[in-house]
Design an enzyme around this catalytic site. Structure first.
Site, PDB file in Angstrom:
ATOM      1  N   ASP A  37      37.547  36.092   7.937  1.00 13.22           N
ATOM      2  CA  ASP A  37      38.189  35.028   8.540  1.00 13.22           C
ATOM      3  C   ASP A  37      37.578  34.630   9.730  1.00 13.22           C
ATOM      4  OD1 ASP A  37      40.152  34.899   6.241  1.00 13.22           O
ATOM      5  OD2 ASP A  37      41.289  36.518   7.354  1.00 13.22           O
ATOM      6  N   ASP A  47      40.910  29.537   2.768  1.00 16.72           N
ATOM      7  CA  ASP A  47      42.544  29.367   2.700  1.00 16.72           C
ATOM      8  C   ASP A  47      42.845  28.040   3.099  1.00 16.72           C
ATOM      9  OD1 ASP A  47      42.674  32.157   2.709  1.00 16.72           O
ATOM     10  OD2 ASP A  47      42.308  32.157   4.905  1.00 16.72           O
TER      11      ASP A  47
END
Length: 216
Positions: free
Chosen positions: A147, A181
């Site tokens: 991430d 995401d």
């Protein structure tokens, strides 16, 4: 085949952008390192998670394996859904958004399935290495999801008069996420917002089939 081009192109471009950025982050940044793009509002912050989207965790190593296998089953079903929607000529917007969800799910599956085998461990002192001689940091299905997008748009303290969490630090938007995401979130939100338009034609066909003669 023409009807498949746009959704498949969207899937390819999202996967390409997601994986290229993740590879660059893994090979060039140490854990916790960050770059400020727009002051303190948009930050590239390298972190990894063992669980679900937006950094949420799920049940240790066993939970990690179960989650990865569930993702594989789920993404297979979503992929079948994309083909089904295209084949039966559903609304183009619905097809595109389901394709976004598929691409996002696939992007994170690649991390959790293969990254543990092809990268060395990322640490707070140095970036990872690709295909290290000593082997990867984990085994098949036990990789960590990369991430990097962090948007702490509001950073302050909850007032003392608040009935809950008074005096505690508050950050919006706190979760760190990735392109995959974002693709999943955009696809889901768009379907929820435009569902009436997406399914209007299908409902109309169910009420008045093409081969049915309506008598007055």
């Amino acid at each position: 085949m023409k009807a498949y081009f746009k959704p498949f192109l969207a899937i390819f471009l999202i996967l390409l952008a997601d994986q290229v950025l993740k590879f660059w982050i893994k090979l060039n940044m140490s854990l916790g390192q960050e770059f400020h793009i727009l002051g303190d509002w948009f930050i590239i912050h390298f972190t990894e998670n063992n669980g679900m989207a937006f950094g949420m965790e799920f049940g240790g190593e066993t939970g990690k394996l179960a989650l990865t296998l569930f993702r594989i089953v789920a993404v297979s079903a979503i992929g079948y859904g994309v083909v089904h929607l295209v084949k039966h000529k559903y609304h183009r917007g619905l097809i595109l958004n389901v394709a976004l969800i598929f691409a996002g799910a696939m992007g994170n599956i690649i991390d959790s399935t293969f990254y543990g085998m092809i990268f060395s461990e990322s640490t707070y002192f140095q970036p990872a290495r690709l295909f290290p001689v000593e082997g990867g940091y984990s085994s098949l299905f036990h990789g960590k999801v990369v991430d990097m997008f962090y948007f702490p748009i509001i950073d302050g303290t909850i007032p003392q008069w608040s009935p809950i969490w008074s005096g505690e630090n508050f950050v919006f938007f706190r979760p760190v996420f990735n392109i995959a995401d974002a693709a999943i979130s955009i696809g889901v939100i768009a379907i929820l917002i435009f569902q009436k338009a997406y399914f209007k034609e299908e409902k109309q066909e169910n009420i008045y089939p093409h081969n049915e003669i309506i008598e007055e």
